[in-house]
Design a protein around this motif. Structure first.
Motif, PDB file in Angstrom:
ATOM      1  N   TYR A  35      84.832 -12.110  44.215  1.00 34.80           N
ATOM      2  CA  TYR A  35      83.409 -12.436  44.313  1.00 34.80           C
ATOM      3  C   TYR A  35      82.645 -11.909  43.109  1.00 34.80           C
ATOM      4  CZ  TYR A  35      84.674 -13.634  49.032  1.00 34.80           C
ATOM      5  OH  TYR A  35      85.270 -14.219  50.108  1.00 34.80           O
ATOM      6  N   LYS A  36      81.559 -12.611  42.786  1.00 37.61           N
ATOM      7  CA  LYS A  36      80.699 -12.242  41.653  1.00 37.61           C
ATOM      8  C   LYS A  36      79.256 -12.367  42.118  1.00 37.61           C
ATOM      9  CE  LYS A  36      80.133 -13.476  36.795  1.00 37.61           C
ATOM     10  NZ  LYS A  36      80.644 -12.217  36.330  1.00 37.61           N
ATOM     11  N   ILE A  37      78.441 -11.378  41.786  1.00 41.96           N
ATOM     12  CA  ILE A  37      77.022 -11.396  42.144  1.00 41.96           C
ATOM     13  C   ILE A  37      76.199 -11.494  40.865  1.00 41.96           C
ATOM     14  CG2 ILE A  37      75.135 -10.090  43.192  1.00 41.96           C
ATOM     15  CD1 ILE A  37      77.296  -8.756  44.961  1.00 41.96           C
ATOM     16  N   GLU A  38      75.284 -12.454  40.846  1.00 44.34           N
ATOM     17  CA  GLU A  38      74.395 -12.658  39.694  1.00 44.34           C
ATOM     18  C   GLU A  38      72.948 -12.534  40.154  1.00 44.34           C
ATOM     19  OE1 GLU A  38      74.892 -13.455  36.355  1.00 44.34           O
ATOM     20  OE2 GLU A  38      77.056 -13.239  36.579  1.00 44.34           O
ATOM     21  N   ASN A  39      72.112 -11.939  39.314  1.00 42.73           N
ATOM     22  CA  ASN A  39      70.683 -11.812  39.568  1.00 42.73           C
ATOM     23  C   ASN A  39      69.944 -12.762  38.642  1.00 42.73           C
ATOM     24  OD1 ASN A  39      68.118 -10.931  40.249  1.00 42.73           O
ATOM     25  ND2 ASN A  39      68.256  -9.067  39.048  1.00 42.73           N
ATOM     26  N   PHE A  40      69.221 -13.726  39.211  1.00 44.84           N
ATOM     27  CA  PHE A  40      68.449 -14.680  38.421  1.00 44.84           C
ATOM     28  C   PHE A  40      66.963 -14.378  38.608  1.00 44.84           C
ATOM     29  CE2 PHE A  40      72.372 -17.000  39.393  1.00 44.84           C
ATOM     30  CZ  PHE A  40      72.750 -17.390  38.124  1.00 44.84           C
ATOM     31  N   LYS A  41      66.275 -14.042  37.515  1.00 41.06           N
ATOM     32  CA  LYS A  41      64.842 -13.773  37.570  1.00 41.06           C
ATOM     33  C   LYS A  41      64.088 -15.077  37.348  1.00 41.06           C
ATOM     34  CE  LYS A  41      65.318  -9.055  36.149  1.00 41.06           C
ATOM     35  NZ  LYS A  41      64.894  -7.952  35.338  1.00 41.06           N
ATOM     36  N   THR A  42      63.139 -15.371  38.233  1.00 47.67           N
ATOM     37  CA  THR A  42      62.364 -16.605  38.114  1.00 47.67           C
ATOM     38  C   THR A  42      61.334 -16.471  36.996  1.00 47.67           C
ATOM     39  OG1 THR A  42      60.799 -15.862  39.791  1.00 47.67           O
ATOM     40  CG2 THR A  42      62.646 -17.218  40.545  1.00 47.67           C
ATOM     41  N   HIS A  43      60.794 -17.616  36.599  1.00 47.87           N
ATOM     42  CA  HIS A  43      59.758 -17.653  35.567  1.00 47.87           C
ATOM     43  C   HIS A  43      58.519 -18.329  36.132  1.00 47.87           C
ATOM     44  CE1 HIS A  43      62.346 -16.226  32.305  1.00 47.87           C
ATOM     45  NE2 HIS A  43      63.304 -16.909  32.906  1.00 47.87           N
ATOM     46  N   GLY A  44      57.387 -18.008  35.573  1.00 47.83           N
ATOM     47  CA  GLY A  44      56.133 -18.599  36.010  1.00 47.83           C
ATOM     48  C   GLY A  44      55.247 -17.564  36.669  1.00 47.83           C
ATOM     49  N   ALA A  45      53.939 -17.774  36.578  1.00 47.72           N
ATOM     50  CA  ALA A  45      52.987 -16.831  37.154  1.00 47.72           C
ATOM     51  C   ALA A  45      52.634 -17.197  38.591  1.00 47.72           C
ATOM     52  CB  ALA A  45      51.722 -16.787  36.305  1.00 47.72           C
ATOM     53  N   VAL A  46      52.437 -18.477  38.837  1.00 42.39           N
ATOM     54  CA  VAL A  46      52.050 -18.921  40.179  1.00 42.39           C
ATOM     55  C   VAL A  46      53.215 -19.630  40.852  1.00 42.39           C
ATOM     56  CG1 VAL A  46      50.478 -20.388  41.488  1.00 42.39           C
ATOM     57  CG2 VAL A  46      49.636 -19.102  39.510  1.00 42.39           C
ATOM     58  N   LYS A  47      53.744 -20.639  40.170  1.00 42.61           N
ATOM     59  CA  LYS A  47      54.881 -21.378  40.706  1.00 42.61           C
ATOM     60  C   LYS A  47      56.154 -20.774  40.127  1.00 42.61           C
ATOM     61  CE  LYS A  47      56.726 -26.009  41.219  1.00 42.61           C
ATOM     62  NZ  LYS A  47      56.583 -27.413  40.852  1.00 42.61           N
ATOM     63  N   LEU A  48      56.907 -20.071  40.946  1.00 45.68           N
ATOM     64  CA  LEU A  48      58.109 -19.383  40.487  1.00 45.68           C
ATOM     65  C   LEU A  48      59.280 -20.356  40.500  1.00 45.68           C
ATOM     66  CD1 LEU A  48      57.512 -16.100  42.461  1.00 45.68           C
ATOM     67  CD2 LEU A  48      56.965 -16.566  40.077  1.00 45.68           C
ATOM     68  N   VAL A  49      59.935 -20.501  39.357  1.00 44.15           N
ATOM     69  CA  VAL A  49      60.998 -21.495  39.234  1.00 44.15           C
ATOM     70  C   VAL A  49      62.221 -20.913  38.517  1.00 44.15           C
ATOM     71  CG1 VAL A  49      59.404 -23.449  39.178  1.00 44.15           C
ATOM     72  CG2 VAL A  49      60.073 -22.362  37.041  1.00 44.15           C
ATOM     73  N   LEU A  50      63.351 -21.530  38.795  1.00 43.44           N
ATOM     74  CA  LEU A  50      64.544 -21.303  37.996  1.00 43.44           C
ATOM     75  C   LEU A  50      64.488 -22.279  36.833  1.00 43.44           C
ATOM     76  CD1 LEU A  50      67.150 -20.884  40.862  1.00 43.44           C
ATOM     77  CD2 LEU A  50      66.218 -19.092  39.401  1.00 43.44           C
ATOM     78  N   THR A  51      65.092 -21.936  35.725  1.00 43.43           N
ATOM     79  CA  THR A  51      64.961 -22.703  34.492  1.00 43.43           C
ATOM     80  C   THR A  51      66.261 -23.423  34.131  1.00 43.43           C
ATOM     81  OG1 THR A  51      65.712 -20.865  33.140  1.00 43.43           O
ATOM     82  CG2 THR A  51      63.343 -20.962  33.623  1.00 43.43           C
ATOM     83  N   PRO A  52      66.212 -24.274  33.106  1.00 42.33           N
ATOM     84  CA  PRO A  52      67.445 -24.890  32.616  1.00 42.33           C
ATOM     85  C   PRO A  52      68.471 -23.848  32.151  1.00 42.33           C
ATOM     86  CG  PRO A  52      65.566 -26.129  31.817  1.00 42.33           C
ATOM     87  CD  PRO A  52      65.028 -24.886  32.487  1.00 42.33           C
ATOM     88  N   GLU A  53      68.015 -22.689  31.706  1.00 41.57           N
ATOM     89  CA  GLU A  53      68.941 -21.624  31.316  1.00 41.57           C
ATOM     90  C   GLU A  53      69.720 -21.108  32.530  1.00 41.57           C
ATOM     91  OE1 GLU A  53      65.646 -21.590  30.282  1.00 41.57           O
ATOM     92  OE2 GLU A  53      66.075 -22.219  28.236  1.00 41.57           O
ATOM     93  N   HIS A  54      69.040 -21.007  33.672  1.00 43.55           N
ATOM     94  CA  HIS A  54      69.722 -20.607  34.908  1.00 43.55           C
ATOM     95  C   HIS A  54      70.778 -21.654  35.269  1.00 43.55           C
ATOM     96  CE1 HIS A  54      65.760 -18.455  35.578  1.00 43.55           C
ATOM     97  NE2 HIS A  54      66.642 -17.476  35.641  1.00 43.55           N
ATOM     98  N   GLU A  55      70.404 -22.921  35.161  1.00 42.93           N
ATOM     99  CA  GLU A  55      71.335 -24.013  35.466  1.00 42.93           C
ATOM    100  C   GLU A  55      72.540 -23.969  34.524  1.00 42.93           C
ATOM    101  OE1 GLU A  55      71.346 -28.887  35.794  1.00 42.93           O
ATOM    102  OE2 GLU A  55      69.478 -27.850  35.375  1.00 42.93           O
ATOM    103  N   LYS A  56      72.285 -23.698  33.249  1.00 43.86           N
ATOM    104  CA  LYS A  56      73.376 -23.590  32.275  1.00 43.86           C
ATOM    105  C   LYS A  56      74.344 -22.477  32.668  1.00 43.86           C
ATOM    106  CE  LYS A  56      74.338 -22.761  27.413  1.00 43.86           C
ATOM    107  NZ  LYS A  56      73.826 -22.382  26.113  1.00 43.86           N
TER     108      LYS A  56
END
Length: 63
Positions: A6-27
């Motif tokens: 198993y592997k655990i990854e932490n993805f930090k969202t971006h945006g001030a109001v609407k928090l989103v994952l980015t194309p970098e997260h998808e990559k």
């Protein structure tokens, strides 16, 4: 019997109001998929500012 690792990854969202994952997260997720990792769980923490993703893959070297 199959064995997994198993592997655990932490993805930090971006945006001030609407928090989103980015194309970098998808990559990053696609890179992990190419290495054989499968996403099995993803949960929001810290008011949606972070996502913890758990990946698994079958162990190939059973010793």
């Amino acid at each position: 019997m199959k064995k997994f690792e198993y592997k655990i990854e932490n993805f930090k969202t971006h945006g001030a109001v609407k928090l989103v994952l980015t194309p970098e997260h998808e990559k990053k997720m696609n890179e992990l998929g190419e290495q054989g990792w499968e996403l099995v769980s993803m949960n929001s923490i810290l008011n949606g500012r972070n996502f913890i993703a758990v990946f698994k893959r079958e162990k190939t070297n059973l010793g």
